[in-house]
Design an enzyme around this catalytic site. Structure first.
Site, mmCIF file in Angstrom:
data_model
loop_
_atom_site.group_PDB
_atom_site.id
_atom_site.type_symbol
_atom_site.label_atom_id
_atom_site.label_comp_id
_atom_site.label_asym_id
_atom_site.label_seq_id
_atom_site.Cartn_x
_atom_site.Cartn_y
_atom_site.Cartn_z
ATOM 1 N N ASP A 84 10.517 18.142 40.026
ATOM 2 C CA ASP A 84 10.727 17.275 41.318
ATOM 3 C C ASP A 84 9.252 17.025 42.076
ATOM 4 O O ASP A 84 9.100 15.809 42.558
ATOM 5 C CB ASP A 84 11.620 18.020 42.265
ATOM 6 C CG ASP A 84 11.360 19.316 42.547
ATOM 7 O OD1 ASP A 84 10.170 19.940 42.316
ATOM 8 O OD2 ASP A 84 12.084 20.111 43.366
ATOM 9 N N HIS A 138 12.946 18.511 34.871
ATOM 10 C CA HIS A 138 13.880 19.397 34.004
ATOM 11 C C HIS A 138 15.234 19.401 34.519
ATOM 12 O O HIS A 138 15.748 19.246 35.566
ATOM 13 C CB HIS A 138 13.173 20.806 34.125
ATOM 14 C CG HIS A 138 13.240 21.469 35.685
ATOM 15 N ND1 HIS A 138 14.263 21.935 36.283
ATOM 16 C CD2 HIS A 138 12.142 21.621 36.316
ATOM 17 C CE1 HIS A 138 14.150 22.366 37.404
ATOM 18 N NE2 HIS A 138 12.575 22.039 37.609
#
Length: 474
Positions: free
Chosen positions: A372, A90
């Site tokens: 991540d 994102h």
């Protein structure tokens, strides 16, 4: 998990200048100059002698700037692009944690055309998203907002920077995959896309922003996002006791490294004194998360009557993250976690590639909007040990190519933030020693996922995911 290491050339900005400027004095419209943004594998001649934490943090922020040069879509002319699989982190988000007893950073999460960073499609994106309430998304996605809209950001909310980062990603991929390679026809249909996101508004909104930049005609009736409950995208294959054991050992390694760092401990103590809480409470609030938000948005670090959190505090914690990343690679515990954590999503990706190679026309563009902690295990599992921790709006792309001269032969390319890293992967790094073919054969990736990932775990007895996950005596 912590971050560090490098795909970059050491060029401007002058770090002395950046360090003198307080939290950050970069014009948000252009950020790091386009020259310094060229990502390559580390070059021993131009790499800095010491990793600079401020430079690292700037790269992590990924402030939108001039469109970057990228290597997506490059292949010898007799190859035809037949499918693309995109994994994204994102975009820029508001912190997930608050530094105790401080005012949280005042960042506006509404989308405003006359505020930097800007993208030409921003207004159209907002207007289009505001009409999308009838979209067919799997539960619980249908209850999420389709774009960020709070005057003071909510925790973890996507910012305008985050939206612009993915509008840019989408535009870049559109120019290459649609305009140049005609991957989708103008009258594309729902079944040609595969879209999947976790249940966070920031991942759904990042995926929508990328698609809005990418698709020639963003038609709500054709956009169907599937919900993925796990950040590892492991679907029905998430139960894996051995993976969890690797993770526990990796977390212990992190803890022991932190204990050894007396400068880090003194820094936390000083910050705890400033905000007047016990050191343990400050550390538990993961202050780097909030500090990175101040840094990326050029907002001063918080102050109290006891003093100010400052750039020196920030540098010490960021430097420790870089050290942690370095040790993580050496100790290989994370690799065990990554191989098992990434296996289900890689297995799904090669299955989709094999169907396309057999001539199926569905799902030629797959998008996984993730975190991540999704991208990091995939990068490690692929053997991309030098890969920097996923920045905001990072993209990892798998391309499938068909040889027009030998239509039964297929090849893959792997790209990370626009850099071709195919020949740095563990399954293709020795390709040129054994073959004169310019591209990495699809069979190499398939063999890696079906067999070599288990060999890399050092488990001669395990030849499949279930056995590797339930290995006795680990």
């Amino acid at each position: 998990l912590l971050h560090g290491e490098a795909f970059l050339l050491w060029k401007e900005p002058s770090l002395a200048q950046v360090a003198r400027l307080g939290p950050l004095s970069l014009d948000q419209s252009n950020g790091v100059s386009s020259k310094s943004r060229k990502r390559i594998m580390p070059d021993p001649v131009t790499e800095p002698p010491v990793m600079d934490p401020i430079y690292e943090a700037l790269l992590y922020c990924n402030i939108p700037s001039v469109a970057e040069r990228s290597m997506e879509g490059h292949a010898p002319h007799h190859f035809k692009l037949i499918s693309v699989h995109v994994f994204i982190r994102h975009g820029d988000r508001y912190p997930l944690y608050v530094i105790p007893k401080t005012k949280r950073p005042e960042i506006d999460c509404t989308l405003v055309a006359n505020r930097k960073p800007y993208h030409p499609k921003l207004e159209a994106f907002v207007s289009h998203m505001s009409k999308g309430s009838g979209a067919s998304f799997e539960s619980p996605l249908h209850s999420l907002p389709l774009y960020p809209n709070h005057p003071l950001c909510e925790m973890g909310e996507l910012t305008q920077t985050g939206v612009v980062q993915h509008l840019q990603n989408g535009q870049l991929l559109r120019d290459i995959y649609l305009k140049k390679h005609k991957l989708l026809p103008n009258d594309w249909s729902t079944d040609q896309l595969y879209l999947e996101t976790t249940g966070k508004s920031r991942t759904l909104q990042s995926g929508l922003a990328l698609l809005y930049g990418f698709l020639p005609d963003f038609d709500w009736k054709k956009i169907h996002f599937r919900h993925q409950p796990s950040a590892l995208f492991c679907s029905g294959n998430c139960y894996c006791p051995v993976r969890n054991q690797y993770l526990e050992k990796e977390q212990r390694r992190q803890y022991l490294l932190r204990l050894k760092n007396s400068q880090l401990e003194r820094t936390y103590e000083d910050m705890a004194r400033i905000v007047d809480v016990p050191t343990k409470q400050l550390r538990a609030a993961n202050p780097i998360d909030s500090m990175l938000c101040h840094f990326c948005h050029n907002v001063s670090f918080p102050c109290t009557r006891n003093g100010c959190i400052d750039m020196e505090h920030f540098k010490v914690i960021k430097t420790h993250q870089i050290e942690d990343e370095r040790e993580r690679r050496e100790k290989k515990l994370y690799l065990g976690y990554a191989l098992l954590g990434a296996h289900p999503i890689l297995n799904q990706t090669i299955s989709r590639m094999q169907r396309t190679a057999e001539g199926r026309k569905e799902e030629v563009f797959a998008l996984y909007s993730a975190h991540d902690v999704t991208l990091s295990p995939v990068l490690s599992a692929l053997g991309l040990m030098e890969a920097r921790f996923p920045r905001f709006a990072a993209r990892l792309i798998f391309e499938l190519w068909q040889d027009r001269e030998k239509p039964s032969e297929h090849s893959v390319r792997i790209l990370y933030n626009g850099v071709d890293v195919t020949f740095h992967t563990s399954f293709c790094q020795d390709h040129h020693k054994h073959s004169s073919k310019p591209m990495c054969p699809l069979e190499n990736l398939v063999r890696f996922v079906k067999r070599d990932m288990f060999v890399a775990l050092g488990s001669s007895s395990s030849t499949n995911y279930y056995d590797a996950c339930h290995r006795e005596g680990f």
